[in-house]
Design a protein around this motif. Structure first.
Motif, PDB file in Angstrom:
ATOM      1  N   HIS A 161       9.466   0.945   3.288  1.00 29.81           N
ATOM      2  CA  HIS A 161      11.097   0.054   3.320  1.00 29.81           C
ATOM      3  C   HIS A 161      10.797  -0.006   5.535  1.00 29.81           C
ATOM      4  O   HIS A 161      11.291  -1.162   5.570  1.00 29.81           O
ATOM      5  CB  HIS A 161      11.738   1.424   3.414  1.00 29.81           C
ATOM      6  CG  HIS A 161      12.331   1.781   2.082  1.00 29.81           C
ATOM      7  ND1 HIS A 161      13.347   2.917   1.594  1.00 29.81           N
ATOM      8  CD2 HIS A 161      12.126   1.286   1.482  1.00 29.81           C
ATOM      9  CE1 HIS A 161      13.748   3.099   0.438  1.00 29.81           C
ATOM     10  NE2 HIS A 161      12.427   2.053  -0.069  1.00 29.81           N
ATOM     11  N   ILE A 162       9.937   0.692   6.421  1.00 29.95           N
ATOM     12  CA  ILE A 162      10.322  -0.054   7.654  1.00 29.95           C
ATOM     13  C   ILE A 162       9.745  -1.052   7.399  1.00 29.95           C
ATOM     14  O   ILE A 162       9.386  -2.176   8.823  1.00 29.95           O
ATOM     15  CB  ILE A 162       9.428   1.007   8.422  1.00 29.95           C
ATOM     16  CG1 ILE A 162      10.672   2.080   8.227  1.00 29.95           C
ATOM     17  CG2 ILE A 162       9.134   0.873   9.809  1.00 29.95           C
ATOM     18  CD1 ILE A 162       9.732   3.377   8.671  1.00 29.95           C
ATOM     19  N   ARG A 164      -3.808   3.292   2.284  1.00 25.69           N
ATOM     20  CA  ARG A 164      -4.712   3.137   1.409  1.00 25.69           C
ATOM     21  C   ARG A 164      -6.118   4.033   1.646  1.00 25.69           C
ATOM     22  O   ARG A 164      -6.248   4.330  -0.025  1.00 25.69           O
ATOM     23  CB  ARG A 164      -5.684   1.683   1.640  1.00 25.69           C
ATOM     24  CG  ARG A 164      -6.952   1.420   0.688  1.00 25.69           C
ATOM     25  CD  ARG A 164      -6.572   1.404  -0.593  1.00 25.69           C
ATOM     26  NE  ARG A 164      -8.078   1.172  -1.464  1.00 25.69           N
ATOM     27  CZ  ARG A 164      -7.566   1.599  -2.903  1.00 25.69           C
ATOM     28  NH1 ARG A 164      -6.658   1.654  -3.404  1.00 25.69           N
ATOM     29  NH2 ARG A 164      -8.421   0.891  -3.690  1.00 25.69           N
ATOM     30  N   LEU A 165      -6.287   4.703   2.515  1.00 29.38           N
ATOM     31  CA  LEU A 165      -7.364   6.119   2.695  1.00 29.38           C
ATOM     32  C   LEU A 165      -6.590   6.794   2.219  1.00 29.38           C
ATOM     33  O   LEU A 165      -6.657   7.880   1.057  1.00 29.38           O
ATOM     34  CB  LEU A 165      -7.420   5.958   4.064  1.00 29.38           C
ATOM     35  CG  LEU A 165      -8.498   4.822   5.095  1.00 29.38           C
ATOM     36  CD1 LEU A 165      -8.810   5.492   6.009  1.00 29.38           C
ATOM     37  CD2 LEU A 165      -9.407   5.260   4.094  1.00 29.38           C
ATOM     38  N   GLN A 166      -5.207   7.404   2.023  1.00 29.03           N
ATOM     39  CA  GLN A 166      -4.322   8.273   1.428  1.00 29.03           C
ATOM     40  C   GLN A 166      -4.490   8.147   0.166  1.00 29.03           C
ATOM     41  O   GLN A 166      -4.594   9.268  -0.654  1.00 29.03           O
ATOM     42  CB  GLN A 166      -2.969   8.065   1.890  1.00 29.03           C
ATOM     43  CG  GLN A 166      -1.955   9.306   1.949  1.00 29.03           C
ATOM     44  CD  GLN A 166      -1.912  10.651   2.496  1.00 29.03           C
ATOM     45  OE1 GLN A 166      -2.139  10.729   3.778  1.00 29.03           O
ATOM     46  NE2 GLN A 166      -2.538  11.830   1.177  1.00 29.03           N
ATOM     47  N   THR A 217       7.315  14.248   1.044  1.00 26.37           N
ATOM     48  CA  THR A 217       5.681  13.773   0.842  1.00 26.37           C
ATOM     49  C   THR A 217       6.123  11.785   0.385  1.00 26.37           C
ATOM     50  O   THR A 217       6.046  11.097   1.500  1.00 26.37           O
ATOM     51  CB  THR A 217       4.978  14.389   0.443  1.00 26.37           C
ATOM     52  OG1 THR A 217       3.823  14.959   1.123  1.00 26.37           O
ATOM     53  CG2 THR A 217       3.354  12.931   0.710  1.00 26.37           C
ATOM     54  N   ARG A 218       6.303  11.835  -0.465  1.00 27.32           N
ATOM     55  CA  ARG A 218       6.984  11.219  -1.335  1.00 27.32           C
ATOM     56  C   ARG A 218       8.087  10.388  -0.464  1.00 27.32           C
ATOM     57  O   ARG A 218       8.082   9.050  -0.088  1.00 27.32           O
ATOM     58  CB  ARG A 218       7.648  11.164  -2.752  1.00 27.32           C
ATOM     59  CG  ARG A 218       7.960  10.143  -3.294  1.00 27.32           C
ATOM     60  CD  ARG A 218       8.242  10.124  -5.265  1.00 27.32           C
ATOM     61  NE  ARG A 218       7.020  10.272  -5.623  1.00 27.32           N
ATOM     62  CZ  ARG A 218       6.485  11.629  -6.498  1.00 27.32           C
ATOM     63  NH1 ARG A 218       7.842  12.458  -5.783  1.00 27.32           N
ATOM     64  NH2 ARG A 218       5.480  11.587  -6.538  1.00 27.32           N
ATOM     65  N   SER A 268       1.122  -1.142  -0.350  1.00 29.23           N
ATOM     66  CA  SER A 268      -0.414   0.492   0.082  1.00 29.23           C
ATOM     67  C   SER A 268       0.946   1.380  -0.122  1.00 29.23           C
ATOM     68  O   SER A 268       0.825   2.106  -0.365  1.00 29.23           O
ATOM     69  CB  SER A 268      -1.063   0.127   0.835  1.00 29.23           C
ATOM     70  OG  SER A 268      -1.425  -1.254   1.175  1.00 29.23           O
ATOM     71  N   ALA A 269       1.812   1.120   0.694  1.00 28.71           N
ATOM     72  CA  ALA A 269       2.722   2.544   0.769  1.00 28.71           C
ATOM     73  C   ALA A 269       3.647   2.732  -0.496  1.00 28.71           C
ATOM     74  O   ALA A 269       3.731   3.587  -1.109  1.00 28.71           O
ATOM     75  CB  ALA A 269       4.024   2.223   1.791  1.00 28.71           C
ATOM     76  N   ARG A 270       3.532   1.214  -0.935  1.00 33.33           N
ATOM     77  CA  ARG A 270       4.411   1.546  -2.579  1.00 33.33           C
ATOM     78  C   ARG A 270       3.469   2.503  -3.713  1.00 33.33           C
ATOM     79  O   ARG A 270       3.936   3.198  -4.389  1.00 33.33           O
ATOM     80  CB  ARG A 270       4.945   0.174  -2.577  1.00 33.33           C
ATOM     81  CG  ARG A 270       5.485  -0.308  -2.390  1.00 33.33           C
ATOM     82  CD  ARG A 270       7.843   1.137  -1.661  1.00 33.33           C
ATOM     83  NE  ARG A 270       7.501   0.756  -3.538  1.00 33.33           N
ATOM     84  CZ  ARG A 270       8.927   1.377  -4.321  1.00 33.33           C
ATOM     85  NH1 ARG A 270      10.117   2.025  -3.554  1.00 33.33           N
ATOM     86  NH2 ARG A 270       8.836   1.634  -5.161  1.00 33.33           N
ATOM     87  N   ARG A 271       2.066   2.309  -3.533  1.00 31.60           N
ATOM     88  CA  ARG A 271       1.429   2.784  -4.029  1.00 31.60           C
ATOM     89  C   ARG A 271       1.257   3.428  -3.475  1.00 31.60           C
ATOM     90  O   ARG A 271       0.967   4.683  -5.214  1.00 31.60           O
ATOM     91  CB  ARG A 271       0.008   2.087  -4.378  1.00 31.60           C
ATOM     92  CG  ARG A 271      -0.186   0.502  -4.602  1.00 31.60           C
ATOM     93  CD  ARG A 271      -2.015  -0.375  -4.574  1.00 31.60           C
ATOM     94  NE  ARG A 271      -2.436   0.684  -5.046  1.00 31.60           N
ATOM     95  CZ  ARG A 271      -2.767   0.424  -6.908  1.00 31.60           C
ATOM     96  NH1 ARG A 271      -2.621  -0.936  -6.886  1.00 31.60           N
ATOM     97  NH2 ARG A 271      -3.787   0.933  -6.429  1.00 31.60           N
ATOM     98  N   VAL A 272       1.241   4.373  -3.520  1.00 28.45           N
ATOM     99  CA  VAL A 272       1.476   5.502  -2.715  1.00 28.45           C
ATOM    100  C   VAL A 272       2.360   6.890  -2.905  1.00 28.45           C
ATOM    101  O   VAL A 272       1.867   7.323  -3.687  1.00 28.45           O
ATOM    102  CB  VAL A 272       1.058   5.853  -1.298  1.00 28.45           C
ATOM    103  CG1 VAL A 272       0.976   7.604  -0.789  1.00 28.45           C
ATOM    104  CG2 VAL A 272      -0.107   5.773  -0.507  1.00 28.45           C
TER     105      VAL A 272
END
Length: 614
Positions: free
Chosen positions: A78-79, A247-249, A69-70, A56-60
């Motif tokens: 990564h974390i 996902r909400l982001q 922000t990126r 999900s974080a990679r999609r953002v």
């Protein structure tokens, strides 16, 4: 916000996470399947949640985001890899050694999770905020320090009484849970106070809730207790909430640019944590001042010093601001008092509520006399339509601006042209009016009118010139008539009596032509000794009567240098429908020259002409 909630409710991924997370959490809370099965299921699902967080974080990060922000969301991805490794190692332990003891983290998992927590602290510390002044940065760190001291003390007091006699694994859980809570507290401070959050409030809420839930339950409930289901259910639910954040982001889109965010002048967060410590004080020292009591008192002292320092800084800044505002107000009053322009405020009812002293200089009226009167009472009656159109444009919306020129009454009874710029500031609480700035434009307007008159009128006779006559003729939208007048033997007058005599004759003829022209008509000098008259709406009979009137006036001799001169003129008339002005003019011209050649009258119908006889 309503539109975002609608999009969130329709998203299948969000619904799957919420429904699946709720069902599995209930399975844990109901202690179904036994302790060994629960532990194995928990540690099997947890690395999967960590992998979903990474995805999900990679999609953002693929969204159109600012660089800072990126960077934040790339760090989250990564974390999450560290979380996958740490929770995966514990899953191996749970399958090899099932039971309640496997719920406690192993050393490698603690190191991996704490490493991710430390990484997140670094990312949050280095995440850029607003470009603050030195005093603003000091305010931020005083507020942040006060909040973090309060959170640390309250977390310690909450956790310490329940940790007596715990094993090493349980203490590792305590360390991990406390660290997560502190990171959540710091993240909240950073997001609220920095003014440049890398995620929206909708996305931040479940992630912060997940951190607090996991930290609190992990620290307060041990795996050797009778609440293993509560421990596993709460930690699994927090993992689901953590995955929900990115996902909400993605659904809500990137946060607003820093330039579009309104910075809050203060935050209640430091005072909230301080109030929490004061509330906890009577419960902690109820049985005497022990270690936890001294810890609370020390935290209260430090947080109070920070809050008082913050308040003293605010007092100092407010005093400086008041001095600056006082100076600005004095400068503004001086500027308005000596300005040559009139600045005024008009309320929604159209009443003047404020005018500057320039009102007396420009309009001869003292401000006290003008205040409370309607604007329309000072405007020329012919310009009320201009004012009404301007007010309609101003009412179109907040911030609307309109420029117009209008006549205002002077105290001496004359009228002054003013250039006015008005703006709708009804939406500004401190103004609530239409604000106008008016500048004297009387001389400029008179000059413009003079230039316009010179461009469209003959300099000798004052009649309309050829350009204005052609314009009016071309704009004729109804039947009308045209008269062309040519003076006979005018050259002889110039040669005999001189050009000054010729000018006097031309002026006298123009006056008599004007006298014969009806109010709706237009008299013009086309050049030399040639004149014309435009009669909108006239038929041939009406035009013939006008010709007769003019010839009657022309029959009176014109006095020049003590001599009475009888002037003769040939008049050509053409009447017809609009649509072809050139043809109408040619017909009148042809009729005039026929009459010039013929010394007799030519009837009263169709195209005709007359010659004045002495």
């Amino acid at each position: 916000m309503t539109g975002q909630l609608r999009l969130i409710g329709r998203d299948r991924t969000v619904r799957a996470l919420l429904v699946g997370g709720a069902l599995i959490t209930c399975w844990f809370l109901l202690d179904l399947g036994g302790a060994a099965a629960q532990v194995r299921l928990f540690w099997t699902l947890l690395p999967g949640c960590d992998a979903l967080l990474w995805y999900s974080a990679r999609r953002v990060t693929r969204m159109d985001l600012p660089a800072d922000t990126r960077r934040f969301w790339r760090a989250v991805s990564h974390i999450s890899v560290l979380f996958v490794l740490g929770d995966g190692s514990q899953a191996i332990v749970a399958w090899l050694h099932p039971g309640p003891a496997a719920a406690a983290p192993n050393l490698f998992q603690v190191c991996a999770i704490l490493g991710g927590v430390a990484w997140m602290v670094y990312v949050m510390l280095t995440h850029p905020g607003r470009r603050l002044t030195r005093s603003a940065r000091l305010r931020f760190w005083l507020d942040a320090g006060s909040v973090l001291v309060g959170v640390a003390v309250l977390v310690w007091l909450l956790i310490l009484p329940s940790q007596q006699g715990r094993a090493v694994g349980t203490l590792l859980a305590l360390l991990l849970g406390t660290g997560i809570i502190l990171v959540a507290g710091f993240a909240a401070v950073k997001l609220i106070l920095s003014g440049n959050a890398p995620l929206t409030v909708v996305a931040a809420a479940p992630m912060l809730l997940a951190a607090v839930l996991q930290g609190a339950v992990g620290a307060l409930v041990g795996p050797d207790s009778a609440h293993l289901g509560l421990l596993l259910g709460a930690q699994f639910l927090s993992s689901v909430l953590l995955v929900l954040g990115p996902r909400l982001q993605e659904i809500c889109g990137p946060p607003a640019p820093m330039s579009q965010r309104v910075a809050k002048p203060y935050s209640l967060l430091p005072y909230t944590t301080l109030a929490g410590m004061f509330v906890a004080l009577p419960f902690v020292i109820n049985d005497g001042v022990g270690l936890d009591g001294w810890l609370l008192l020390g935290g209260l002292f430090v947080a109070t010093v920070l809050a008082v320092s913050r308040q003293l800084l605010a007092f100092t800044e407010n005093a400086a601001l008041m001095r600056e505002l006082g100076g600005q107000e004095e400068r503004m009053r001086s500027l308005l008092a000596h300005s040559t322009d009139i600045t005024s405020l008009v309320n929604v009812e159209g009443t003047l509520t404020y005018v500057t002293p320039a009102t007396e200089r420009l309009l001869g009226k003292e401000p006290a006399v003008v205040l409370g009167t309607p604007v329309v009472a000072h405007v020329h009656p012919d310009d009320l339509g201009v004012l009404e159109r301007a007010m309609t444009e101003l009412r179109a919306g907040p911030g609307a601006t309109v420029t117009y020129q209008i006549r205002y009454a002077h105290a001496d009874g004359s009228w002054r042209w003013l250039d006015v710029v008005s703006r709708n500031l009804l939406h500004v609480p401190s103004v609530r009016s239409y604000v106008s700035n008016a500048r004297d434009a009387t001389q400029a307007r008179l000059l413009q009118d003079e230039l316009r008159h010179q461009a469209t009128h003959d300099g000798l006779t004052g009649l309309a010139n050829r350009a204005l006559f052609d314009t009016r003729l071309a704009a004729l939208d109804a039947p009308g008539a045209v008269l062309l007048v040519d003076l006979d033997d005018f050259k002889l007058i110039n040669d005999t009596w001189g050009h000054h005599a010729g000018d006097a004759v031309l002026t006298a003829v123009a006056q008599r032509l004007t006298a014969a022209t009806p109010p709706t008509g237009l008299a013009a000098r086309l050049g030399g000794d040639e004149f014309a008259m435009l009669l909108p709406g006239a038929d041939s009979h009406t035009a013939a009567a006008t010709v007769q009137h003019f010839l009657h006036l022309l029959a009176t001799p014109i006095p020049v240098d003590g001599h009475d001169l009888r002037i003769h003129a040939s008049v050509g008339l053409a009447a017809g429908a609009p649509g072809n002005p050139d043809a109408l003019l040619r017909r009148a011209d042809a009729a005039m020259y026929r009459r010039k050649r013929s010394m007799t009258a030519d009837g009263l119908s169709g195209t005709f002409g007359y010659r004045a006889m002495s």
